[in-house]
Design an enzyme around this catalytic site. Structure first.
Site, short mmCIF file in Angstrom:
data_model
loop_
_atom_site.label_atom_id
_atom_site.label_comp_id
_atom_site.label_asym_id
_atom_site.label_seq_id
_atom_site.Cartn_x
_atom_site.Cartn_y
_atom_site.Cartn_z
N ALA A 1 0.84 -1.20 0.00
CA ALA A 1 0.00 0.00 0.00
C ALA A 1 0.87 1.25 0.00
CB ALA A 1 -0.92 0.01 1.21
N GLU B 1 -0.53 -9.77 -0.96
CA GLU B 1 -1.95 -10.10 -0.87
C GLU B 1 -2.60 -10.13 -2.25
OE1 GLU B 1 -3.79 -8.62 3.21
OE2 GLU B 1 -2.70 -7.00 2.25
#
Length: 335
Positions: free
Chosen positions: A141, A189
């Site tokens: 992120a 992920e």
């Protein structure tokens, strides 16, 4: 057809020819219907492209297309959609080199749009998820962007990230992640939401969120245990430690580990192999596996029966039997 030849001549991309007055060697895009990428989405940090036909036997990736040719290809695709020699292999490329493909709002929106376009494309059979950034798959992120968010905004972003990865996982066709270099946090992920993962031997993986006093929030706490087992997943998430390609393949995080720089080719070979199979059968096999693994055996076998029924009355099944009897390669149409 004469009109089409005129359009190609004007563009300077007619196979084996040049526009009037053009000089120099033929463009690599001369055979526009044989050696090209159909551009599905090009703006922003996520690219979506349809690869050139595998029947040419070439393993090369087409060089970057000029903006004018991109527009021309899109124009032709709209006028003559049946002329595109679609292979069924689509490549989704992360392209944010200045931030090591860190996932921010713009990239997240690009991923959502790309997923929607892939699902709507009835000719797509396999998706390759790769990176244009050397030695980086995805750094996770975008923490610089997140630092500027309020609590509510952070919650909304993470929820959107989780739902986007779930949508990617739920695509009806196989997805293959190509990991060269680092895949950390949300990057790992994202890779875990793919059906298959191929990495180069210099790849590095980690879910480091606990070091930031948070937890993996885009599916990592759920997908990793399903792949490596509960105890191993707890160790990796509790410690946040990095692990290399060898450990990744030994744990089953990746399907194959190949020499650095060769992960794309291995993934492309797998995609081509899958693409030769009956597309409806591949979709039903994915559905049967994904749904069956979450329930008891009796229910899972009922899921398998339902999926088998979906392929029983298809033209492709009859084509497969005919091709076997005639000792030839089947030509599947997804019908």
């Amino acid at each position: 057809m004469r009109c089409l030849r005129g359009l190609l001549a004007v563009s300077g991309h007619l196979a084996g020819r040049h526009a009037p007055g053009a000089t120099g060697p033929a463009s690599p895009y001369s055979a526009v219907f044989v050696r090209t990428l159909q551009i599905l989405a090009q703006a922003g940090p996520v690219r979506l492209e349809k690869l050139s036909p595998p029947d040419s036997g070439s393993s090369e990736r087409t060089p970057p297309i000029s903006p004018s040719l991109r527009k021309f290809c899109l124009f032709l695709g709209g006028l003559f959609p049946s002329c595109w020699l679609a292979t069924g292999i689509v490549e989704l490329t992360l392209d944010r080199p200045e931030a090591k493909n860190a996932i921010g709002k713009e990239m997240l929106q690009g991923l959502r749009t790309a997923i929607q376009e892939v699902e709507a494309d009835k000719t797509a059979n396999v998706v390759l998820l790769s990176s244009s950034v050397p030695k980086v798959f995805c750094a996770g992120a975008d923490l610089k962007e997140r630092k500027l968010m309020g609590l509510t905004e952070v919650r909304e972003f993470v929820n959107s990230l989780r739902s986007t990865f779930l949508s990617f996982e739920a695509l009806s066709i196989p997805t293959i992640a190509v990991v060269e270099g680092v895949a950390f946090g949300g990057g790992l992920e994202l890779a875990l939401s793919c059906d298959l993962r191929i990495c180069g031997e210099d790849a590095k993986f980690s879910l480091p969120e606990t070091g930031l006093a948070i937890i993996p929030g885009a599916g990592g706490t759920q997908r990793l245990p399903r792949i490596v087992g509960r105890s191993k997943a707890k160790e990796l998430i509790f410690t946040g430690r990095r692990f290399d390609a060898v450990e990744a393949v030994n744990m089953g995080v990746v399907n194959y580990c190949v020499p650095a720089g060769e992960a794309y080719q291995k993934a492309l070979d797998l995609a081509r192999e899958i693409n030769q199979k009956g597309p409806l059968a591949i979709k039903m096999a994915k559905k049967a596996i994904n749904q069956g693994i979450e329930v008891d055996m009796s229910t899972a076998l009922a899921v398998e029966e339902e999926c088998y029924e979906q392929v029983l009355h298809t033209q492709d099944r009859l084509e497969g039997l005919a091709a076997f009897a005639e000792k030839r390669k089947p030509v599947y149409k997804g019908k």
